[in-house]
Structures are given as structure tokens and as C-alpha cells.
Enzyme design. Structure first.
Site, short mmCIF file in Angstrom:
data_model
loop_
_atom_site.label_atom_id
_atom_site.label_comp_id
_atom_site.label_asym_id
_atom_site.label_seq_id
_atom_site.Cartn_x
_atom_site.Cartn_y
_atom_site.Cartn_z
N SER A 72 0.80 -1.24 0.00
CA SER A 72 0.00 0.00 0.00
C SER A 72 0.82 1.28 0.00
CB SER A 72 -0.94 0.03 1.20
OG SER A 72 -2.01 -0.83 0.97
N LYS A 75 0.28 3.46 -2.93
CA LYS A 75 -0.95 4.26 -3.05
C LYS A 75 -0.63 5.77 -3.00
CE LYS A 75 -4.14 0.71 -1.33
NZ LYS A 75 -3.75 -0.52 -0.82
N TYR A 197 -4.10 -3.05 -10.18
CA TYR A 197 -3.94 -2.82 -8.74
C TYR A 197 -2.98 -3.82 -8.11
CZ TYR A 197 -5.13 -2.63 -3.78
OH TYR A 197 -5.06 -2.56 -2.42
N TYR A 248 -4.36 3.89 8.22
CA TYR A 248 -5.71 3.32 8.40
C TYR A 248 -6.31 3.71 9.75
CZ TYR A 248 -3.12 0.67 4.98
OH TYR A 248 -2.30 0.33 3.97
N VAL A 266 1.29 -3.61 3.87
CA VAL A 266 1.32 -4.89 4.60
C VAL A 266 2.57 -5.72 4.32
CG1 VAL A 266 -1.18 -5.11 4.97
CG2 VAL A 266 -0.15 -6.07 2.90
N1 GLN Z 1 -2.20 -5.45 -1.65
C1 GLN Z 1 -2.77 -5.29 -0.36
C2 GLN Z 1 -4.26 -5.50 -0.43
O1 GLN Z 1 -4.86 -5.07 -1.36
C3 GLN Z 1 -2.44 -3.92 0.12
C4 GLN Z 1 -2.93 -3.66 1.51
C5 GLN Z 1 -1.97 -2.91 2.36
O2 GLN Z 1 -0.76 -2.86 2.13
N2 GLN Z 1 -2.48 -2.36 3.42
O3 GLN Z 1 -4.85 -6.10 0.43
#
Ligand code: GLN
Length: 312
Positions: A72, A75, A197, A248, A266
Site C-alpha cells: 500500500s 498508493k 492494482y 488506516y 502490509v
Molecule cells: N495489496 C494489499 C491488499 O490489497 C495492500 C494492503 C496494504 O498494504 N495495506 O490487500
């Protein structure tokens, strides 16, 4: 009291070494993400941290040159790339408020008519990637080109195993995308969007790469070649959304402990920005229950405490 009374660059290395020693002595590192099987095998004791100055000089400690799964963290870059192209009309399709919910939550979407709370939860990132893909025809390729050029590392690439693993276990992201498509908030066919994605999330990069690639946000929108990606105001906006939404449902605690705009993934990485001064990236794959790196957040907490470098 902060140990760096000046913000002299040379003082970064001893601070990083002190933090790495402290982290090494700390028991309990959380658990690697197991909902993406390709990430589950990572050793939670791995730890790396890098600081990049505005001119791209990087200091690091531990596994700071080891590529890991950015997830993420990307993003932030897709948001910047899309915002640079479409400007404020993006905000008709995604909000700018903390969600207070887990990153992959579905619940708010129905109450809020398919408009995700912010660009850093999965639903919001899917909208941003969709819009960037419509504008460029290759959102993931655009992201990779940007990361290669800003990090100065032309070898950066997608990790096909991670992308395939996510795709095979991507039912929840597929549900988010289909649900938003039912509200007319997704342009591209859902399978095309999901492929973009998952590839975006699979980019492998090191702390050194990511600290460098983030410096445009510390330079108020200016890229490493001196050209402008974001207006000064847009760079401020991206930093603000990182502060309020980048970790988050733990964003309040991250602001309290670290006091910087930050974004986690993550894979165990976290980037952070000291506007006008430097950027940071830390990696340790063990996560807490909200999906943020335990040692990563602890290390950033120590960095801002020891140096006094924070937005507050
Ligand atoms: N690729 C992970 C997902 O879509 C990204 C989530 C994350 O890093 N918080 O679940």
C-alpha cells in the site's frame, strides 16, 4: 531532549544506528501478513531504515538495501500521479476523511454510495488506480516509471509471484471493485482494474529506493530532475492525507507517536515525510493487528523523538 540540536545531515547515521540497536533488543515484532501467501514467509526479525535528504543523499542501517513488497505504500505515488493529471475533480470520486475502519473494509461503501472515504484504504486506491489507468492506459507502468526515475534505480520491478498470489486470494478487493462499479464509480472492466492494482502493490523496492522516491513530497512537489509534479498546495494536501489516513484505523496513534505524514503497507514498509527537510523509509515485516509494521512504527517514533524532526 532531542539529541540532534542542529539538523546537520551527518548526525543522521548515528541516530539510525542507535535506533537499530534499540529495535534489535526489543522483543515482539508482530506477524507478517498471511492473507497474501507470498508475504507470509518473511522473517519478522528483518529490519532496515533509510533517511533521504532533499538532494537524494541516503543514509541507512540494517536491511536498508534489501527489496521488499511495497504494497500500500504505492498508493501515495498513484495518488500523486493522478492528482497531477486530473486535479480536484478526483475528489468527486474519493473522499479525504479517515475511515476509522480496516484498510480492506466494505461497510462504509454502501452507506456512502460507493464513494470511498480516502485514497489510502483499498477501495479508495482502486478508484485512484482506475482513474489513472483511464488517463494513461497503463497505471502500473506509469507508477513503475515514476518510482524508477525518482529512486534512481532502473532495476525496480513488479514481483510476479506476489502479484499472482494476491490475484489468487483477491476476493475481497474484487468485491470492493465490483461494489463500486455498481455505483458507477469505476470506469474500467473490473478484471483489468484488479490486474493493475495487484501489479501496483507487487512492486519490490528497498528502504533506500522508497526514501529517495518520496523526496518530491518533502520538496513540496518538485521531482528529482527539478520539474514539478504537484503544485505546492497539492503536495501539502497529499502530506495531510498521509498524516490523517496513511496508517488506516491507527492514523491517530501514528500521528501521536511519530508526528509525520506516513504511509504503511502490509509488506512491513512505512514511508514518512519531514516537509522541507528529508524523507524516511523503514521496513520490518511483522505487523500489528491493524496491518502496520510494529518495529517500523517504533523506529519512526524513536527517530522523531531523538531528532525533534516532526511537523509538530
Ligand atoms: N495489496 C494489499 C491488499 O490489497 C495492500 C494492503 C496494504 O498494504 N495495506 O490487500
Amino acid at each position: 531532549m532531542a539529541i540532534m540540536t542542529t539538523t546537520s545531515s551527518l548526525a543522521f547515521q548515528p541516530v539510525l544506528e542507535r535506533i537499530a540497536e534499540e529495535i534489535e533488543r526489543t522483543p515482539g515484532r508482530g506477524r507478517p501478513a498471511d492473507y497474501i501467501p507470498a508475504l507470509a514467509a518473511c522473517d519478522p526479525r528483518r529490519f532496515g531504515m533509510a533517511v533521504a535528504e532533499l538532494d537524494g543523499t541516503v543514509y541507512g542501517v540494517g536491511d536498508w538495501r534489501q527489496p521488499f513488497s511495497t504494497q500500500s505504500i504505492t498508493k501515495v505515488f498513484t495518488l500523486a500521479l493522478d492528482l497531477a493529471r486530473e486535479g480536484d475533480s478526483l475528489w468527486e470520486h474519493v473522499g479525504r476523511e479517515p475511515s476509522g475502519n480496516p484498510f480492506n473494509s466494505l461497510v462504509q461503501l454502501e452507506y456512502e454510495s460507493g464513494i470511498p472515504r480516502n485514497p489510502f484504504i483499498n477501495a479508495g486506491a482502486l478508484v485512484v488506480t482506475d482513474r489513472l489507468h483511464t488517463r494513461t492506459g497503463d497505471a502500473a507502468g506509469e507508477l513503475l516509471a515514476f518510482l524508477r526515475s525518482e529512486s534512481g534505480n532502473p532495476a525496480l520491478g513488479f514481483d510476479q509471484e506476489v502479484a499472482a498470489s494476491e490475484s489468487a486470494h483477491g476476493a475481497r478487493n474484487a468485491a470492493l471493485a465490483h461494489f463500486m462499479a455498481s455505483y458507477g464509480n469505476i470506469d474500467n472492466p473490473v478484471p483489468v482494474l484488479l490486474d493493475q492494482y495487484f501489479r501496483q502493490c507487487s512492486v519490490a523496492a528497498s528502504c533506500a529506493d522508497l526514501a529517495r522516491a518520496t523526496t518530491f513530497l518533502a520538496r513540496h512537489g518538485i521531482r528529482s530532475d527539478g520539474s514539478r509534479l504537484l503544485s505546492r498546495s497539492q503536495a501539502k494536501q497529499v502530506n495531510a492525507i498521509m498524516l490523517t489516513c496513511g496508517t488506516y484505523d491507527a492514523a491517530g496513534d501514528f500521528a501521536y507517536r511519530v508526528g509525520l505524514p506516513g504511509k504503511s503497507g502490509v509488506g512491513g514498509g512505512v514511508i514518512a515525510v519531514v516537509p522541507g527537510r528529508c524523507t524516511l523509509c523503514v521496513w520490518s515485516p511483522g505487523l500489528d493487528e491493524r496491518g502496520n509494521s510494529v518495529a517500523g512504527v517504533a523506529a519512526l517514533d524513536r527517530f522523531t523523538t531523538l531528532t525533534g524532526l516532526s511537523v509538530f
